[in-house]
Design an enzyme around this catalytic site. Sequence first.
Site, PDB file in Angstrom:
ATOM      1  N   HIS A 167      -4.737  11.827  -0.233  1.00 45.53           N
ATOM      2  CA  HIS A 167      -5.695  10.769  -0.596  1.00 45.53           C
ATOM      3  C   HIS A 167      -7.147  11.206  -0.424  1.00 45.53           C
ATOM      4  O   HIS A 167      -8.056  10.511  -0.886  1.00 45.53           O
ATOM      5  CB  HIS A 167      -5.455   9.509   0.239  1.00 45.53           C
ATOM      6  CG  HIS A 167      -4.136   8.845  -0.032  1.00 45.53           C
ATOM      7  ND1 HIS A 167      -3.767   8.429  -1.292  1.00 45.53           N
ATOM      8  CD2 HIS A 167      -3.094   8.539   0.795  1.00 45.53           C
ATOM      9  CE1 HIS A 167      -2.547   7.891  -1.231  1.00 45.53           C
ATOM     10  NE2 HIS A 167      -2.121   7.961   0.015  1.00 45.53           N
ATOM     11  N   ASP A 203       5.195  12.367  -2.790  1.00 43.89           N
ATOM     12  CA  ASP A 203       4.947  11.293  -1.825  1.00 43.89           C
ATOM     13  C   ASP A 203       5.092   9.953  -2.566  1.00 43.89           C
ATOM     14  O   ASP A 203       4.945   9.889  -3.798  1.00 43.89           O
ATOM     15  CB  ASP A 203       3.528  11.434  -1.259  1.00 43.89           C
ATOM     16  CG  ASP A 203       3.237  10.447  -0.135  1.00 43.89           C
ATOM     17  OD1 ASP A 203       3.475  10.808   1.025  1.00 43.89           O
ATOM     18  OD2 ASP A 203       2.762   9.325  -0.432  1.00 43.89           O
ATOM     19  N   HIS A 205       3.080   7.529  -2.557  1.00 43.53           N
ATOM     20  CA  HIS A 205       1.780   7.077  -3.062  1.00 43.53           C
ATOM     21  C   HIS A 205       1.197   8.059  -4.062  1.00 43.53           C
ATOM     22  O   HIS A 205       1.458   9.263  -3.990  1.00 43.53           O
ATOM     23  CB  HIS A 205       0.786   6.917  -1.908  1.00 43.53           C
ATOM     24  CG  HIS A 205       1.213   5.925  -0.881  1.00 43.53           C
ATOM     25  ND1 HIS A 205       1.912   6.269   0.242  1.00 43.53           N
ATOM     26  CD2 HIS A 205       1.019   4.581  -0.828  1.00 43.53           C
ATOM     27  CE1 HIS A 205       2.151   5.179   0.961  1.00 43.53           C
ATOM     28  NE2 HIS A 205       1.625   4.138   0.340  1.00 43.53           N
ATOM     29  N   ASP A 292       7.979   8.688   2.405  1.00 38.64           N
ATOM     30  CA  ASP A 292       7.799   7.230   2.352  1.00 38.64           C
ATOM     31  C   ASP A 292       8.493   6.662   1.112  1.00 38.64           C
ATOM     32  O   ASP A 292       8.457   5.460   0.862  1.00 38.64           O
ATOM     33  CB  ASP A 292       6.318   6.811   2.425  1.00 38.64           C
ATOM     34  CG  ASP A 292       5.358   7.793   1.793  1.00 38.64           C
ATOM     35  OD1 ASP A 292       5.817   8.742   1.126  1.00 38.64           O
ATOM     36  OD2 ASP A 292       4.134   7.622   1.959  1.00 38.64           O
TER      37      ASP A 292
HETATM   38 ZN   LIG Z   1       2.399   8.180   1.070  1.00 39.49          ZN
END
Ligand SMILES: [Zn+2]
Length: 369
Positions: A167, A203, A205, A292
């Site tokens: 991120h 991931d 996200h 995740d």
């Molecule tokens: Zn993540």
Amino acid sequence: MRVVYSPLHLAHDITVQTFMGVQVPADEVADRAERIRDALIDDGGFGLVEPADHGDGPITAVHDPGLLAFLREAWPEAQRQRHPYPALVPETINSVHLTEGMDRRFLRESPKIEGRAGFYALDTSSPIVAGTYVAARAAVDVALTAVDLVLAGERAAYGLCRPPGHHAARSMYAGFCYFNNAAIAAQAIAEATGEHVSILDVDYHHGNGTEQIFWRRGDVLYVSLHAHPDRQYPFVLGWEDETGEGPGVGANLNIPLPAGVSDEGYLAALERGLDRIADEPGSVIVVSLGFDTYGLDPIGDFALTTGVYHEVGRRVAALGKRLLILQEGGYYLPALGENARAWLRGAEGRPHDPAPAPASGLGARGLRG
Ligand SMILES: [Zn+2]
């Protein structure tokens, strides 16, 4: 496979985070990396390696030197300014509308530490404590030492990075991430080899930071499978029509996925991503590896099982390129070690051989937070 690990991650000792304005138990805790390390040691087939210091150069090759200076100075400066809280969290966050119609130079970095934090932060869920900088730097060195192993001829290497990185954008820290380990590694590989580099982000996200850093680059392909931004962080990026600009047109592939995606649905999406990577020149794939996506993850809403991680690792390795695998997210502690072990064994061509499940279902140390 060699595993690069540094105990310095323990210095980033986070117990609470600010989520939607409320202090809640932290998800990105030190036990995450310890669980993975323990599972890989117990497996017996992985060898641990300590990282070597790689200096500032590889970081400022993708990050704003101002972000590096801020992260280095943030905690000592907070102490000097008698910051009253146990962690530094920004007071303000820069909105894209703040300087609309104005010259960007009027957007300035205040010396006041909670304002300076807001100059570089996207959100409030990435607290800075006394050991954050040391740990984040160690995570970069973990990634770069794994790069060294792969460039020296290893078929694959795994960097147990904590804190994660995908991120973090050129001038921004966000989403538990301070430096973008995968982007720093991909840039180092591109510089060392002169080849194209592919990044596969699995991931849960979207890796907005990695996308932003290589947005205008045609030599670094970014492929991401992730929760649709309609319902999940980072919300403002991750749509399918984000395909790059300028020389980077076509070198960004986002595959947003619905809630509840099954092993089968996920593997079908993965095939799309792998087909694109197979078409890309270059001999190394950087994998941003998150768990995740697991069915029981407290943040995610996918329905993946441990068995599918072995299959994903196997299929990625079957492309025949060398693999630099870097840890990103994954927050269901009891399964984290076994999921990592399954993925990495798949990538090595070893059978899954599941470890016996702990009797309590919560692992030897129990749930934390
Ligand atoms: Zn993540």
